[in-house]
Design a protein around this motif. Sequence first.
Motif, PDB file in Angstrom:
ATOM      1  N   PHE A  47      47.518  32.815  43.398  1.00 41.33           N
ATOM      2  CA  PHE A  47      46.700  33.517  42.421  1.00 41.33           C
ATOM      3  C   PHE A  47      45.822  34.553  43.116  1.00 41.33           C
ATOM      4  O   PHE A  47      45.246  34.290  44.175  1.00 41.33           O
ATOM      5  N   VAL A  48      45.699  35.727  42.498  1.00 40.57           N
ATOM      6  CA  VAL A  48      44.883  36.806  43.042  1.00 40.57           C
ATOM      7  C   VAL A  48      43.707  37.133  42.122  1.00 40.57           C
ATOM      8  O   VAL A  48      42.555  37.131  42.550  1.00 40.57           O
ATOM      9  N   ALA A  49      43.989  37.436  40.857  1.00 45.14           N
ATOM     10  CA  ALA A  49      42.947  37.867  39.935  1.00 45.14           C
ATOM     11  C   ALA A  49      43.453  37.744  38.513  1.00 45.14           C
ATOM     12  O   ALA A  49      44.654  37.751  38.273  1.00 45.14           O
ATOM     13  N   ARG A  50      42.522  37.650  37.564  1.00 45.19           N
ATOM     14  CA  ARG A  50      42.891  37.676  36.170  1.00 45.19           C
ATOM     15  C   ARG A  50      41.813  38.379  35.368  1.00 45.19           C
ATOM     16  O   ARG A  50      40.637  38.415  35.764  1.00 45.19           O
ATOM     17  N   ILE A  51      42.225  38.934  34.245  1.00 42.49           N
ATOM     18  CA  ILE A  51      41.301  39.547  33.312  1.00 42.49           C
ATOM     19  C   ILE A  51      41.590  38.982  31.935  1.00 42.49           C
ATOM     20  O   ILE A  51      42.738  38.937  31.485  1.00 42.49           O
ATOM     21  N   PHE A  52      40.541  38.528  31.256  1.00 47.62           N
ATOM     22  CA  PHE A  52      40.669  37.936  29.940  1.00 47.62           C
ATOM     23  C   PHE A  52      40.599  39.012  28.863  1.00 47.62           C
ATOM     24  O   PHE A  52      40.141  40.129  29.114  1.00 47.62           O
ATOM     25  N   SER A  53      41.030  38.659  27.672  1.00 50.67           N
ATOM     26  CA  SER A  53      41.041  39.635  26.589  1.00 50.67           C
ATOM     27  C   SER A  53      39.646  40.169  26.291  1.00 50.67           C
ATOM     28  O   SER A  53      39.508  41.330  25.891  1.00 50.67           O
ATOM     29  N   GLY A  54      38.623  39.348  26.506  1.00 51.99           N
ATOM     30  CA  GLY A  54      37.260  39.795  26.300  1.00 51.99           C
ATOM     31  C   GLY A  54      36.703  40.652  27.415  1.00 51.99           C
ATOM     32  O   GLY A  54      35.593  41.173  27.289  1.00 51.99           O
ATOM     33  N   GLY A  55      37.448  40.800  28.511  1.00 54.06           N
ATOM     34  CA  GLY A  55      37.045  41.673  29.594  1.00 54.06           C
ATOM     35  C   GLY A  55      36.497  40.979  30.825  1.00 54.06           C
ATOM     36  O   GLY A  55      36.336  41.628  31.863  1.00 54.06           O
ATOM     37  N   SER A  56      36.211  39.694  30.741  1.00 54.12           N
ATOM     38  CA  SER A  56      35.731  38.992  31.917  1.00 54.12           C
ATOM     39  C   SER A  56      36.856  38.812  32.924  1.00 54.12           C
ATOM     40  O   SER A  56      38.038  38.852  32.577  1.00 54.12           O
ATOM     41  N   THR A  57      36.490  38.619  34.176  1.00 57.98           N
ATOM     42  CA  THR A  57      37.457  38.551  35.267  1.00 57.98           C
ATOM     43  C   THR A  57      37.130  37.401  36.196  1.00 57.98           C
ATOM     44  O   THR A  57      36.006  36.901  36.224  1.00 57.98           O
ATOM     45  N   ASN A  58      38.116  36.970  36.957  1.00 59.22           N
ATOM     46  CA  ASN A  58      37.848  36.139  38.112  1.00 59.22           C
ATOM     47  C   ASN A  58      38.871  36.414  39.195  1.00 59.22           C
ATOM     48  O   ASN A  58      39.926  37.006  38.945  1.00 59.22           O
ATOM     49  N   TYR A  59      38.530  35.994  40.422  1.00 52.95           N
ATOM     50  CA  TYR A  59      39.285  36.361  41.606  1.00 52.95           C
ATOM     51  C   TYR A  59      39.448  35.171  42.527  1.00 52.95           C
ATOM     52  O   TYR A  59      38.607  34.268  42.560  1.00 52.95           O
ATOM     53  N   ALA A  60      40.527  35.198  43.290  1.00 53.86           N
ATOM     54  CA  ALA A  60      40.646  34.274  44.397  1.00 53.86           C
ATOM     55  C   ALA A  60      39.579  34.595  45.439  1.00 53.86           C
ATOM     56  O   ALA A  60      39.212  35.759  45.642  1.00 53.86           O
ATOM     57  N   ASP A  61      39.085  33.561  46.100  1.00 56.53           N
ATOM     58  CA  ASP A  61      38.067  33.783  47.121  1.00 56.53           C
ATOM     59  C   ASP A  61      38.549  34.741  48.207  1.00 56.53           C
ATOM     60  O   ASP A  61      37.753  35.511  48.762  1.00 56.53           O
ATOM     61  N   SER A  62      39.836  34.720  48.499  1.00 52.87           N
ATOM     62  CA  SER A  62      40.368  35.531  49.576  1.00 52.87           C
ATOM     63  C   SER A  62      40.305  37.029  49.299  1.00 52.87           C
ATOM     64  O   SER A  62      40.350  37.832  50.238  1.00 52.87           O
TER      65      SER A  62
END
Length: 111
Positions: A47-62
Motif C-alpha cells: 500500500f502507498v496512498a489512498r484518497i477517499f471520496s470526501g477528499g481525505s487521504t492517508n499514506y504508508a509511513d514509507s
Amino acid sequence: QVHLVESGGGLVQAGGSLRLSCAASGRIVSVNTVSWHRQAPGNEREFVARIFSGGSTNYADSVKGKFTISRDSTKSTVYLQMNNLKPEDTAVYYCSTDAYWGQGTQVTVSS
C-alpha cells in the motif's frame, strides 16, 4: 465497466520526481476511494496512498512527506506526486478501487 489506466511512470535519477496519473471511468474518482499500491520484483504488493471520496487521504509511513495523492474530478483522474525518489521506490505502481485494478506503470529510480 470499471476502467483504470495508470500512466506517468519512467526512469528517473535518485532525488528526482514523477507524477503518476490514474484515469478512471465514470464517476469513480468523485464517489469511490481510490488507492495506489506498488510491487517490486520478488516483493508483496505494498500500500502507498489512498484518497477517499470526501477528499481525505492517508499514506504508508514509507512515503509520508514525499508522496502526495490528489484528484481532479473534472478530469476523472487521481494523481500521485512522487518527490525525492530513491532506488527503493522502484516498482510497478497500480491504482485501484474496490476490487478493480489498473494495468500498472513502471517506475525505475537509478542511483
